[in-house]
Design an enzyme around this catalytic site. Structure first.
Site, PDB file in Angstrom:
ATOM      1  N   CYS A  97      13.736   0.742  11.366  1.00 55.74           N
ATOM      2  CA  CYS A  97      13.219   0.465  10.059  1.00 55.74           C
ATOM      3  C   CYS A  97      14.410   0.842   9.065  1.00 55.74           C
ATOM      4  O   CYS A  97      14.895   1.995   9.080  1.00 55.74           O
ATOM      5  CB  CYS A  97      12.066   1.324   9.419  1.00 55.74           C
ATOM      6  SG  CYS A  97      11.527   0.925   7.692  1.00 55.74           S
ATOM      7  N   ASP A 135      19.952  -1.391  -4.732  1.00 57.17           N
ATOM      8  CA  ASP A 135      19.990  -2.459  -3.745  1.00 57.17           C
ATOM      9  C   ASP A 135      21.196  -2.958  -3.500  1.00 57.17           C
ATOM     10  O   ASP A 135      22.141  -2.968  -4.002  1.00 57.17           O
ATOM     11  CB  ASP A 135      18.884  -3.424  -4.830  1.00 57.17           C
ATOM     12  CG  ASP A 135      18.375  -4.534  -3.631  1.00 57.17           C
ATOM     13  OD1 ASP A 135      17.421  -4.764  -3.437  1.00 57.17           O
ATOM     14  OD2 ASP A 135      19.248  -5.148  -3.000  1.00 57.17           O
ATOM     15  N   ASN A 165       6.989  -6.775  -3.911  1.00 57.60           N
ATOM     16  CA  ASN A 165       6.680  -7.985  -3.016  1.00 57.60           C
ATOM     17  C   ASN A 165       6.124  -7.210  -1.952  1.00 57.60           C
ATOM     18  O   ASN A 165       6.411  -6.627  -0.969  1.00 57.60           O
ATOM     19  CB  ASN A 165       8.087  -8.394  -2.452  1.00 57.60           C
ATOM     20  CG  ASN A 165       8.928  -9.238  -3.670  1.00 57.60           C
ATOM     21  OD1 ASN A 165       8.356  -9.833  -4.634  1.00 57.60           O
ATOM     22  ND2 ASN A 165      10.276  -8.974  -3.500  1.00 57.60           N
ATOM     23  N   THR A 212      10.516  -8.762   2.614  1.00 57.91           N
ATOM     24  CA  THR A 212      11.889  -8.914   3.740  1.00 57.91           C
ATOM     25  C   THR A 212      11.943  -7.534   4.431  1.00 57.91           C
ATOM     26  O   THR A 212      12.349  -7.543   5.592  1.00 57.91           O
ATOM     27  CB  THR A 212      13.047  -9.537   3.253  1.00 57.91           C
ATOM     28  OG1 THR A 212      13.408  -8.399   2.247  1.00 57.91           O
ATOM     29  CG2 THR A 212      12.718 -10.946   2.574  1.00 57.91           C
ATOM     30  N   HIS A 249       8.948  -1.677   4.856  1.00 56.76           N
ATOM     31  CA  HIS A 249       8.782  -0.422   4.262  1.00 56.76           C
ATOM     32  C   HIS A 249       8.401  -0.386   2.977  1.00 56.76           C
ATOM     33  O   HIS A 249       9.353  -0.913   1.917  1.00 56.76           O
ATOM     34  CB  HIS A 249      10.010   0.353   4.857  1.00 56.76           C
ATOM     35  CG  HIS A 249       9.955   1.900   4.316  1.00 56.76           C
ATOM     36  ND1 HIS A 249      10.035   2.905   5.226  1.00 56.76           N
ATOM     37  CD2 HIS A 249       9.717   2.544   2.965  1.00 56.76           C
ATOM     38  CE1 HIS A 249      10.118   4.083   4.569  1.00 56.76           C
ATOM     39  NE2 HIS A 249       9.630   3.895   3.463  1.00 56.76           N
ATOM     40  N   HIS A 263       8.350  -0.767  -1.033  1.00 59.88           N
ATOM     41  CA  HIS A 263       9.411  -0.412  -1.878  1.00 59.88           C
ATOM     42  C   HIS A 263       9.356  -1.109  -3.153  1.00 59.88           C
ATOM     43  O   HIS A 263       8.502  -2.057  -3.280  1.00 59.88           O
ATOM     44  CB  HIS A 263      10.650  -0.778  -1.289  1.00 59.88           C
ATOM     45  CG  HIS A 263      10.877  -2.295  -0.933  1.00 59.88           C
ATOM     46  ND1 HIS A 263      10.165  -2.681   0.342  1.00 59.88           N
ATOM     47  CD2 HIS A 263      11.266  -3.566  -1.267  1.00 59.88           C
ATOM     48  CE1 HIS A 263      10.615  -3.819   0.569  1.00 59.88           C
ATOM     49  NE2 HIS A 263      11.195  -4.385  -0.639  1.00 59.88           N
ATOM     50  N   HIS A 306      10.915  -2.252  -6.753  1.00 55.61           N
ATOM     51  CA  HIS A 306      12.293  -3.020  -7.169  1.00 55.61           C
ATOM     52  C   HIS A 306      12.012  -2.355  -8.909  1.00 55.61           C
ATOM     53  O   HIS A 306      10.958  -2.828  -9.453  1.00 55.61           O
ATOM     54  CB  HIS A 306      12.344  -4.469  -7.388  1.00 55.61           C
ATOM     55  CG  HIS A 306      12.343  -4.855  -5.827  1.00 55.61           C
ATOM     56  ND1 HIS A 306      13.613  -5.419  -5.516  1.00 55.61           N
ATOM     57  CD2 HIS A 306      11.275  -5.489  -4.870  1.00 55.61           C
ATOM     58  CE1 HIS A 306      13.471  -5.860  -3.971  1.00 55.61           C
ATOM     59  NE2 HIS A 306      11.899  -5.788  -3.869  1.00 55.61           N
TER      60      HIS A 306
HETATM   61  P1  5GP Z   1      12.128  -7.519  -0.611  1.00 52.69           P
HETATM   62  O1  5GP Z   1      12.465  -8.941  -0.453  1.00 52.69           O
HETATM   63  O2  5GP Z   1      11.606  -6.782   0.578  1.00 52.69           O
HETATM   64  O3  5GP Z   1      11.082  -7.270  -1.583  1.00 52.69           O
HETATM   65  O4  5GP Z   1      13.111  -6.544  -0.888  1.00 52.69           O
HETATM   66  C1  5GP Z   1      14.029  -6.067   0.233  1.00 52.69           C
HETATM   67  C2  5GP Z   1      15.328  -5.511  -0.785  1.00 52.69           C
HETATM   68  O5  5GP Z   1      16.118  -4.532   0.080  1.00 52.69           O
HETATM   69  C3  5GP Z   1      16.209  -6.646  -1.146  1.00 52.69           C
HETATM   70  O6  5GP Z   1      16.536  -6.838  -2.240  1.00 52.69           O
HETATM   71  C4  5GP Z   1      17.524  -6.244  -0.331  1.00 52.69           C
HETATM   72  O7  5GP Z   1      18.696  -6.844  -0.919  1.00 52.69           O
HETATM   73  C5  5GP Z   1      17.312  -4.857  -0.092  1.00 52.69           C
HETATM   74  N1  5GP Z   1      18.030  -4.411   0.998  1.00 52.69           N
HETATM   75  C6  5GP Z   1      17.894  -4.804   2.387  1.00 52.69           C
HETATM   76  N2  5GP Z   1      18.649  -3.992   3.122  1.00 52.69           N
HETATM   77  C7  5GP Z   1      19.095  -3.167   2.401  1.00 52.69           C
HETATM   78  C8  5GP Z   1      20.068  -1.884   2.860  1.00 52.69           C
HETATM   79  O8  5GP Z   1      20.661  -1.736   4.082  1.00 52.69           O
HETATM   80  N3  5GP Z   1      20.531  -1.262   1.792  1.00 52.69           N
HETATM   81  C9  5GP Z   1      20.146  -1.657   0.519  1.00 52.69           C
HETATM   82  N4  5GP Z   1      20.398  -0.664  -0.145  1.00 52.69           N
HETATM   83  N5  5GP Z   1      19.280  -2.293   0.191  1.00 52.69           N
HETATM   84  C10 5GP Z   1      18.708  -3.133   0.951  1.00 52.69           C
HETATM   85 ZN    ZN Z   2      10.362   2.660   7.230  1.00 51.70          ZN
END
Ligand code: 5GP
Ligand code: ZN
Length: 117
Positions: free
Chosen positions: A4, A30, A85, A93, A96, A98, A100
């Site tokens: 993860c 991010d 999301n 995506t 875990h 999170h 924003h």
């Molecule tokens: P989701 O689309 O799941 O709501 O948001 C996932 C977010 O995690 C995306 O905005 C993506 O840019 C960010 N993200 C993905 N991998 C990493 C990483 O390794 N480090 C950081 N700092 N952000 C990440």
């Molecule tokens: Zn995790």
């Protein structure tokens, strides 16, 4: 949890620009910001999403961190949007939980854009 990305960030195995951390949460910028300020707040423990039995104390800690992040990033006064999301239809995506925290520029009022049917 093994494999993860955000567990690895929480444990320091993947570098990130840390903005805030306490016993429950870690906040970091991010990697692909979609607004001038785009910081993620995650629980240290692995929960896939909001439906994964997250303890109320952990949810409280996540949301308590948001205004601290906003202050640190200089957007407390100008305002910010907080987005989760959650699951497939919302395009989560990273599996875990999170949050924003996004700001630094005025946004349109609309919050959701649907895929065409
Ligand atoms: P989701 O689309 O799941 O709501 O948001 C996932 C977010 O995690 C995306 O905005 C993506 O840019 C960010 N993200 C993905 N991998 C990493 C990483 O390794 N480090 C950081 N700092 N952000 C990440
Ligand atoms: Zn995790």
């Amino acid at each position: 949890m093994e494999d993860c990305i955000f567990c690895k960030v929480a444990h320091g195995a993947i570098p990130a620009t840390l903005i805030y951390q306490d016993d429950f949460v870690v906040a970091f910028d991010d990697i692909a910001p979609q607004s001038p300020v785009h910081t993620l707040v995650i629980p240290r423990e692995h929960y896939a999403d909001l439906g994964d039995g997250v303890p109320a104390a952990t949810l409280a800690a996540i949301f308590a961190a948001v205004p601290i992040v906003a202050e640190t990033k200089g957007i407390a006064q100008s305002g910010y949007r907080v987005i989760v999301n959650n699951g497939r239809d919302a395009n989560q995506t990273v599996g875990h939980l999170h949050i924003h925290v996004m700001g630094g520029r005025a946004m349109q009022h609309g919050m959701v854009t649907f895929v065409a049917e």
